[in-house]
Write a protein that holds these residues in place. Sequence first.
Motif, PDB file in Angstrom:
ATOM      1  N   LYS A  38      -5.799  -5.472  -8.485  1.00 21.11           N
ATOM      2  CA  LYS A  38      -5.352  -6.806  -8.913  1.00 21.11           C
ATOM      3  C   LYS A  38      -3.827  -6.905  -8.917  1.00 21.11           C
ATOM      4  N   LYS A  39      -3.176  -5.905  -9.477  1.00 18.74           N
ATOM      5  CA  LYS A  39      -1.713  -5.925  -9.525  1.00 18.74           C
ATOM      6  C   LYS A  39      -1.137  -5.938  -8.108  1.00 18.74           C
ATOM      7  N   ALA A  40      -1.656  -5.089  -7.240  1.00 17.85           N
ATOM      8  CA  ALA A  40      -1.169  -5.048  -5.862  1.00 17.85           C
ATOM      9  C   ALA A  40      -1.410  -6.379  -5.155  1.00 17.85           C
ATOM     10  N   ARG A  41      -2.587  -6.964  -5.387  1.00 20.12           N
ATOM     11  CA  ARG A  41      -2.905  -8.246  -4.752  1.00 20.12           C
ATOM     12  C   ARG A  41      -1.979  -9.346  -5.252  1.00 20.12           C
ATOM     13  N   LEU A  42      -1.796  -9.426  -6.575  1.00 24.44           N
ATOM     14  CA  LEU A  42      -0.963 -10.483  -7.145  1.00 24.44           C
ATOM     15  C   LEU A  42       0.515 -10.326  -6.777  1.00 24.44           C
ATOM     16  N   GLN A  43       0.948  -9.105  -6.546  1.00 25.29           N
ATOM     17  CA  GLN A  43       2.337  -8.857  -6.147  1.00 25.29           C
ATOM     18  C   GLN A  43       2.519  -8.855  -4.626  1.00 25.29           C
ATOM     19  N   ASN A  44       1.477  -9.261  -3.913  1.00 25.33           N
ATOM     20  CA  ASN A  44       1.510  -9.305  -2.440  1.00 25.33           C
ATOM     21  C   ASN A  44       1.891  -7.958  -1.836  1.00 25.33           C
ATOM     22  N   SER A  70       3.742   0.098  11.786  1.00 25.84           N
ATOM     23  CA  SER A  70       4.511  -1.018  11.214  1.00 25.84           C
ATOM     24  C   SER A  70       4.429  -1.009   9.696  1.00 25.84           C
ATOM     25  N   PHE A  71       3.232  -0.781   9.167  1.00 22.58           N
ATOM     26  CA  PHE A  71       3.030  -0.698   7.717  1.00 22.58           C
ATOM     27  C   PHE A  71       3.890   0.420   7.129  1.00 22.58           C
ATOM     28  N   HIS A  72       3.852   1.582   7.756  1.00 21.69           N
ATOM     29  CA  HIS A  72       4.598   2.738   7.267  1.00 21.69           C
ATOM     30  C   HIS A  72       6.105   2.490   7.296  1.00 21.69           C
ATOM     31  N   GLU A  73       6.580   1.869   8.332  1.00 20.52           N
ATOM     32  CA  GLU A  73       8.018   1.630   8.492  1.00 20.52           C
ATOM     33  C   GLU A  73       8.536   0.512   7.595  1.00 20.52           C
ATOM     34  N   SER A  74       7.723  -0.487   7.300  1.00 18.11           N
ATOM     35  CA  SER A  74       8.209  -1.667   6.586  1.00 18.11           C
ATOM     36  C   SER A  74       8.493  -1.419   5.110  1.00 18.11           C
ATOM     37  N   LYS A  75       7.700  -0.618   4.463  1.00 12.98           N
ATOM     38  CA  LYS A  75       7.833  -0.332   3.020  1.00 12.98           C
ATOM     39  C   LYS A  75       7.685  -1.590   2.160  1.00 12.98           C
ATOM     40  N   GLN A  76       7.280  -2.707   2.761  1.00  9.80           N
ATOM     41  CA  GLN A  76       7.103  -3.958   2.029  1.00  9.80           C
ATOM     42  C   GLN A  76       5.780  -3.972   1.266  1.00  9.80           C
ATOM     43  N   HIS A  77       4.779  -3.267   1.793  1.00 11.16           N
ATOM     44  CA  HIS A  77       3.450  -3.258   1.195  1.00 11.16           C
ATOM     45  C   HIS A  77       3.073  -1.845   0.768  1.00 11.16           C
ATOM     46  N   ASP A  78       2.207  -1.753  -0.248  1.00  8.42           N
ATOM     47  CA  ASP A  78       1.716  -0.456  -0.713  1.00  8.42           C
ATOM     48  C   ASP A  78       0.377  -0.091  -0.093  1.00  8.42           C
ATOM     49  N   VAL A  79      -0.330  -1.095   0.409  1.00 14.36           N
ATOM     50  CA  VAL A  79      -1.677  -0.893   0.931  1.00 14.36           C
ATOM     51  C   VAL A  79      -1.840  -1.688   2.220  1.00 14.36           C
TER      52      VAL A  79
END
Length: 185
Positions: A38-44, A70-79
């Motif tokens: 939930k926390k990850a989802r709400l924090q995008n 791209s996911f690994h390089e961006s560091k914008q998302h945790d999942v």
Amino acid sequence: MSLDREASIIEKMIQYLETVLEQPHPVFGGLPICPFSKKARLQNKIFYKVIALAMDQLQAGSELRQAIASFHESKQHDVLVVISPDHDALTVEQVQAFVEQLNDRIAPMRLTAFGGHPQDPFNVQGVFTRQEPFINLTIQSMTILQAASEQLARTSYYQHWSAENLRQVGFHNRSAVAIERQMGD
């Protein structure tokens, strides 16, 4: 695939997160099945990607491998949640084999993947935790995952898990020892 179809698939996965995985459950010590969702989802912090999963997606340069890079390089998302639109693309056993092979390839990036399948038999005390509406992969940093596991080990989250359940989710580290000690208390 149309953008509307992709959006619909992602929305169904988000609904599943909200209505199933994010709901408190007594089998998990009163915590949600997925306590950090939930926390990850709400924090995008979750990036959703619709990709038709097949064994050729394991190859370097494939759409999946590019999405993971791209996911690994961006560091914008945790999942990173990769959703396959075809319910019959892979069997449960094929998803498990796919995940094992993918983990071999992404381990150098300190990432790990978990698979989900609408017919996955994995359960804790009869609660099926991986029967999402679509075949999917969840990809996360090993560092974040280990910290979360250690945090949960200090709660009653794992109190109803069997040793086999723990092995099936890959507990072969310090967290498993802490959890097994807690279960023995």
